[in-house]
Every structure is written in structure tokens, then in C-alpha cells.
Design a protein around this motif. Structure first.
Motif, mmCIF file in Angstrom:
data_model
loop_
_atom_site.group_PDB
_atom_site.id
_atom_site.type_symbol
_atom_site.label_atom_id
_atom_site.label_comp_id
_atom_site.label_asym_id
_atom_site.label_seq_id
_atom_site.Cartn_x
_atom_site.Cartn_y
_atom_site.Cartn_z
ATOM 1 N N ALA A 267 0.835 -1.208 0.000
ATOM 2 C CA ALA A 267 0.000 0.000 0.000
ATOM 3 C C ALA A 267 0.867 1.254 0.000
ATOM 4 O O ALA A 267 0.630 2.206 -0.762
ATOM 5 N N HIS A 268 1.867 1.264 0.858
ATOM 6 C CA HIS A 268 2.787 2.401 0.921
ATOM 7 C C HIS A 268 3.510 2.597 -0.406
ATOM 8 O O HIS A 268 3.619 3.722 -0.926
ATOM 9 N N LEU A 273 4.596 5.282 -5.699
ATOM 10 C CA LEU A 273 4.662 5.171 -7.153
ATOM 11 C C LEU A 273 3.703 6.154 -7.819
ATOM 12 O O LEU A 273 4.053 6.802 -8.816
ATOM 13 N N GLU A 274 2.501 6.267 -7.264
ATOM 14 C CA GLU A 274 1.568 7.257 -7.789
ATOM 15 C C GLU A 274 2.169 8.653 -7.713
ATOM 16 O O GLU A 274 2.135 9.427 -8.690
ATOM 17 N N ALA A 275 2.736 9.011 -6.568
ATOM 18 C CA ALA A 275 3.335 10.345 -6.390
ATOM 19 C C ALA A 275 4.506 10.548 -7.346
ATOM 20 O O ALA A 275 4.679 11.644 -7.903
ATOM 21 N N ALA A 276 5.305 9.505 -7.553
ATOM 22 C CA ALA A 276 6.446 9.616 -8.456
ATOM 23 C C ALA A 276 5.987 9.854 -9.892
ATOM 24 O O ALA A 276 6.570 10.679 -10.614
ATOM 25 N N LEU A 277 4.956 9.133 -10.312
ATOM 26 C CA LEU A 277 4.438 9.317 -11.670
ATOM 27 C C LEU A 277 3.811 10.702 -11.841
ATOM 28 O O LEU A 277 4.014 11.364 -12.866
ATOM 29 N N LEU A 278 3.057 11.149 -10.850
ATOM 30 C CA LEU A 278 2.462 12.487 -10.925
ATOM 31 C C LEU A 278 3.540 13.556 -10.961
ATOM 32 O O LEU A 278 3.433 14.551 -11.698
ATOM 33 N N ARG A 279 4.573 13.366 -10.180
ATOM 34 C CA ARG A 279 5.653 14.357 -10.082
ATOM 35 C C ARG A 279 6.447 14.457 -11.382
ATOM 36 O O ARG A 279 6.845 15.554 -11.777
ATOM 37 N N THR A 280 6.665 13.321 -12.043
ATOM 38 C CA THR A 280 7.526 13.314 -13.218
ATOM 39 C C THR A 280 6.775 13.373 -14.540
ATOM 40 O O THR A 280 7.311 13.866 -15.536
ATOM 41 N N GLU A 281 5.534 12.852 -14.546
ATOM 42 C CA GLU A 281 4.814 12.753 -15.814
ATOM 43 C C GLU A 281 3.464 13.452 -15.807
ATOM 44 O O GLU A 281 2.835 13.591 -16.850
ATOM 45 N N ALA A 289 -3.953 4.485 -6.109
ATOM 46 C CA ALA A 289 -4.479 4.953 -4.826
ATOM 47 C C ALA A 289 -5.633 4.087 -4.345
ATOM 48 O O ALA A 289 -5.745 3.785 -3.149
ATOM 49 N N GLU A 290 -6.485 3.664 -5.268
ATOM 50 C CA GLU A 290 -7.633 2.839 -4.885
ATOM 51 C C GLU A 290 -7.172 1.514 -4.284
ATOM 52 O O GLU A 290 -7.679 1.076 -3.238
ATOM 53 N N ASP A 291 -6.211 0.879 -4.930
ATOM 54 C CA ASP A 291 -5.725 -0.407 -4.430
ATOM 55 C C ASP A 291 -4.949 -0.235 -3.136
ATOM 56 O O ASP A 291 -4.973 -1.125 -2.265
ATOM 57 N N ALA A 292 -4.250 0.890 -2.983
ATOM 58 C CA ALA A 292 -3.511 1.138 -1.748
ATOM 59 C C ALA A 292 -4.449 1.184 -0.547
ATOM 60 O O ALA A 292 -4.163 0.609 0.514
ATOM 61 N N VAL A 293 -5.567 1.855 -0.704
ATOM 62 C CA VAL A 293 -6.556 1.931 0.379
ATOM 63 C C VAL A 293 -7.066 0.541 0.736
ATOM 64 O O VAL A 293 -7.119 0.158 1.911
ATOM 65 N N GLU A 294 -7.439 -0.229 -0.283
ATOM 66 C CA GLU A 294 -7.991 -1.563 -0.040
ATOM 67 C C GLU A 294 -6.956 -2.497 0.590
ATOM 68 O O GLU A 294 -7.277 -3.284 1.492
ATOM 69 N N CYS A 331 6.585 -5.673 10.344
ATOM 70 C CA CYS A 331 5.157 -5.547 10.031
ATOM 71 C C CYS A 331 4.574 -4.279 10.638
ATOM 72 O O CYS A 331 3.789 -3.555 9.998
ATOM 73 N N GLN A 332 4.970 -3.981 11.885
ATOM 74 C CA GLN A 332 4.463 -2.778 12.550
ATOM 75 C C GLN A 332 5.027 -1.529 11.866
ATOM 76 O O GLN A 332 4.311 -0.544 11.650
ATOM 77 N N ALA A 333 6.314 -1.586 11.520
ATOM 78 C CA ALA A 333 6.951 -0.442 10.861
ATOM 79 C C ALA A 333 6.283 -0.132 9.531
ATOM 80 O O ALA A 333 6.015 1.036 9.205
ATOM 81 N N GLU A 334 5.988 -1.167 8.740
ATOM 82 C CA GLU A 334 5.369 -0.933 7.442
ATOM 83 C C GLU A 334 3.920 -0.501 7.574
ATOM 84 O O GLU A 334 3.417 0.287 6.756
ATOM 85 N N ALA A 335 3.237 -0.967 8.607
ATOM 86 C CA ALA A 335 1.851 -0.543 8.817
ATOM 87 C C ALA A 335 1.772 0.940 9.130
ATOM 88 O O ALA A 335 0.921 1.666 8.593
ATOM 89 N N LEU A 336 2.668 1.418 10.003
ATOM 90 C CA LEU A 336 2.589 2.843 10.337
ATOM 91 C C LEU A 336 3.082 3.709 9.179
ATOM 92 O O LEU A 336 2.588 4.828 8.966
#
Length: 422
Positions: A267-268, A273-281, A289-294, A331-336
Motif C-alpha cells: 500500500a505504501h 509510485l503514484e506520487a512519483a508518476l504524478l511528479r515526473t509525468e 491509490a484505490e488499491d492502496a486503500v484496499e 510488520c508494525q513499521a510498514e503498517a505505520l
């Protein structure tokens, strides 16, 4: 922070806005960096014991060496004393006894009197971290990093990248024969992280688009079709290996079943990746973003406090029942980290709640104020355990959790950290 829109979306009361919280994160990160400094050995870095000391038979581990090189190179960019020599040691080690100078690529442990180690297979998981380390070291201007990155990308592209499949192959024999009949989500997940870093450092957008192809196959296809629960293990025909390692449920890299911690980690990465694509392209697929939320909600619903006690457990089976109840620190580190990313991306209060909840858990149970560092693993009652991870080998996950909330979602760590204090 050079992330204007997400900064505006944060609630006024968000911890991410508060100076004391940001200073606390910085302090915790520096404590972790100091704790891991003794892990240096002649040919790289090795695991520390619970007390923060090297074991008597400590041998360099290539994956740890790459991770330490990455972390200390990024920390070096922040002007933290003692980090530059460690990052330089990591680069020299990766260009020395850890590298296969005959066939190319890297071994898991050093050569012995010039001969390959007993386990001489070339692993995609390791090579992703070497690409990440080399890219961070190049940003930091470490001697030899440019050459290391060139070598790493040549090997990564020539042997591991599968253009037809849009993923990274898993492993080979030392001479690049005997490709393993396996496709793994874990190695490909870390390859997404490395691809984004490499794209930022080299300016070559093809790596960013490879990251997108990997994410599309594993997440937008397999995970979405499974209700955002991601199978980890496949053969080369992309059939899910449901019984894989059923006899090794506590395997550290390829455990049986599914791993909720990876759901939130993906998710992170999707948001980055979304931010990188928006920033560069200027555009990105909306499904990122939709899949990240889910994915985040699937990971927390299937893994958090499933047995009554707080914490995100290690693995679940195909019926989404807990298999290994232990709570690894990563697991805790990646969740936060995912909660912070979603909070920046959406501004929703539920992610603020999760961000605070997970940090409270880590502070209560995992930060070791007696011996230093973080306890790497807790059992289902939140007492220290070593069923999966012994000692305190890892700096990478915990340290990135302390710095991710301070940084924009893009660019990647080594490039973004220069914006942190400006």
C-alpha cells in the motif's frame, strides 16, 4: 516538505504537523542509527544480538550490507556524523568479497579464499537491495558508488528482469544457469522500491514504468482478484503455490500462506509510485491509490489484534485464519509507514488514528530501552520471541519508519532527504 497538497490535507491536529512529534521521530531514528553501528565486520555488515553486540562467529551478510549501506548513505545526506564511513565501507564491501567477479552479481555471503560460498545462488531479493544501496550511495557521492550502480543495473536488467512477464525472476545458479521455477511477491515488492529509487537517481523513467508493471501484475491483478489478500508464491506459469512451505511456517522470507505486513507495505509503495508518476509525468493510473486503500484495510483487518492482543501478526492461511501469531517488528513499521502515507494522501482521520495507534504499540512493546534498538519480534502475548527473527539484525525497516513521515511521498529517500531540513 516539498509536498504542498498533501501537507494542506493533513488535519490541523495531526501528529505529522507537530514539531515535538517530528523531533521525536528524528531522535528515535538517530538512536537506531547509533545502535546498529557495531554491526560492521571486515567484508560488510553482520547481525547483532539482542544486546547490540556482534556474535563471536559473525560473518558479513550481503542483504544486511546492502540495507546498511542504503540507510547510512541516506543518513549521511542529513549530515549525521559517523554515517559516511559506514556507507563507504558498505560500497567497498559490495565491490569486494561479496561480488562474484567471474560471473557477475552478488553472493549472499563473502567468497572464501576466492571460492564461492556454500550457497552461491543469485537471489532477486538481494539484488534489489544492492540496486537500492548503490543508488542511495551515488546520491551521497560515495567513492565507487557510480560503478557499483552501473554493475548492479546491468546484472538486474540482463538476468532478473522479465520483459515478457513484467516482473523480476527469482534466482539462478552462480553461473546464471538453473533458473528457479518460482515467482515471488516479496522480491518483486522490494524491486518496486528499488526501481523508483533508481529512476530518480539515473533519470531513466523505464525503471519507474517497470515498477508499475510489477505492481499491476501482483496487486491490480492477483491481490484484487483475491479480495486484496495477496498470495506470495507462484511457479513460472503463474499458478499459486498454496502448499508452499507449509512445513516451514516461520520461514523468514518465504513463509507459508499470506503476509498481512506485505499487504500494508505494498500500500505504501503504491502511493509512492503514484506520487512519483504524478511528479515526473503529470498523470498516474487511478487504481494505484484505490488499491492502496484496499490493501491497507485488508492488512489491518486480517492481521491486527486477530488473537485479542494488539499488534500485526506474521501470517494467515487461505481462509484468512492466523498461522504464525508472532508480531515481527517490520510488520508494525510498514503498517505505520502506510498509515502515514495514506494520511498525507487523503487527510482522513482514520489514518491518523492508525498512525497514532501503531506508534503507541511500538513505543510500548518494541522499543528496547534497556538494551537498545527495537525488539525484532514479539509473540502473541507481546513478549520477546525469536521464532522467526533472532537477535537485532535489521535497521532498514525501523529506521525508514522514523523518517518516512517526515518526507514527501516522492521522490525516493536518498533524493527526498535533501528537502527535509530546507
Amino acid at each position: 516538505m516539498a509536498e504542498a497538497l498533501p501537507a494542506l490535507m493533513l488535519p490541523v491536529t495531526s501528529w505529522l504537523r507537530l514539531g515535538p512529534h517530528r523531533r521525536w521521530l528524528d531522535m528515535q531514528g538517530q538512536r537506531l542509527l547509533d545502535f546498529s553501528k557495531p554491526s560492521r565486520v571486515p567484508h560488510g555488515f553482520s547481525a547483532l544480538g539482542d544486546d547490540g553486540r556482534l556474535q563471536p562467529d559473525a560473518v558479513a551478510d550481503s542483504t544486511l550490507t546492502a540495507r546498511m549501506t542504503h540507510v547510512y548513505a541516506v543518513a549521511m545526506g542529513r549530515g549525521l556524523p559517523g554515517c559516511a564511513p559506514l556507507a563507504a565501507h558498505g560500497v567497498a564491501s559490495l565491490r569486494g568479497a561479496l561480488e562474484d567477479h567471474d560471473h557477475g552479481g552478488w553472493y549472499l555471503t563473502p567468497t572464501v579464499a576466492g571460492a564461492p560460498p556454500e550457497n552461491s545462488r543469485k537471489q532477486a531479493y538481494l539484488h534489489a537491495f544492492i540496486a537500492l544501496a548503490a543508488s542511495s550511495a551515488r546520491v551521497a557521492g560515495i567513492a565507487g558508488a557510480h560503478e557499483l550502480l552501473d554493475s548492479a543495473l546491468t546484472i538486474w536488467e540482463r538476468h532478473f528482469w522479465s520483459e515478457a512477464e513484467g516482473v523480476f525472476r527469482e534466482s539462478f545458479a552462480a553461473d546464471w544457469s538453473d533458473e528457479e521455477d518460482y515467482r515471488g511477491a516479496n522480491a518483486n515488492m522490494h524491486s518496486v522500491e528499488a526501481c523508483m529509487a533508481v529512476a530518480d537517481v539515473t533519470g531513466n523513467a523505464v525503471w519507474r514504468h517497470r515498477a508499475l508493471r510489477v505492481a499491476e501484475r501482483f496487486i491490480h491483478n492477483h491481490a484484487r482478484d483475491g479480495g486484496y489478500c495477496l498470495p506470495e508464491h507462484y511457479n513460472r506459469n503463474w499458478e499459486v503455490l498454496r502448499a508452499y512451505h507449509q512445513d516451514k511456517p516461520t520461514d523468514a522470507l518465504r513463509p507459508y500462506g499470506m503476509t498481512p505486513g506485505h499487504f500494508v507495505e505494498w500500500a505504501h509503495l503504491l502511493l509512492k509510485l503514484e506520487a512519483a508518476l504524478l511528479r515526473t509525468e503529470g498523470h498516474a493510473p487511478p487504481w494505484l491509490a484505490e488499491d492502496a486503500v484496499e490493501l491497507f484495510h485488508s492488512g489491518m483487518n486480517n492481521g491486527w489484534q486477530r488473537d485479542g492482543a494488539p499488534g500485526l501478526l506474521y501470517t494467515i492461511d487461505w481462509a484468512r485464519r492466523p498461522v504464525v501469531h508472532n508480531r515481527p517488528h517490520w510488520c508494525q513499521a510498514e503498517a505505520l509507514t502506510a498509515a502515514a502515507a495514506l494520511l498525507k494522501r487523503t487527510g482522513h482521520a482514520r489514518y491518523e488514528h492508525w498512525y497514532r495507534t501503531i506508534w503507541d504499540y511500538i513505543d510500548t512493546y518494541m522499543i528496547d530501552r534497556r538494551q537498545g534498538g527495537w525488539i525484532q519480534e514479539l509473540d502473541e502475548h507481546n513478549y520477546p520471541s525469536s521464532a522467526v527473527y533472532a537477535g537485532k539484525a535489521d535497521l532498514y525497516h525501523a529506521w525508514q519508519a522514523t523518517i518516512s513521515p517526515l518526507l514527501p511521498l516522492a521522490p525516493s529517500f536518498a533524493t527526498a532527504v535533501t528537502l527535509l531540513d530546507n
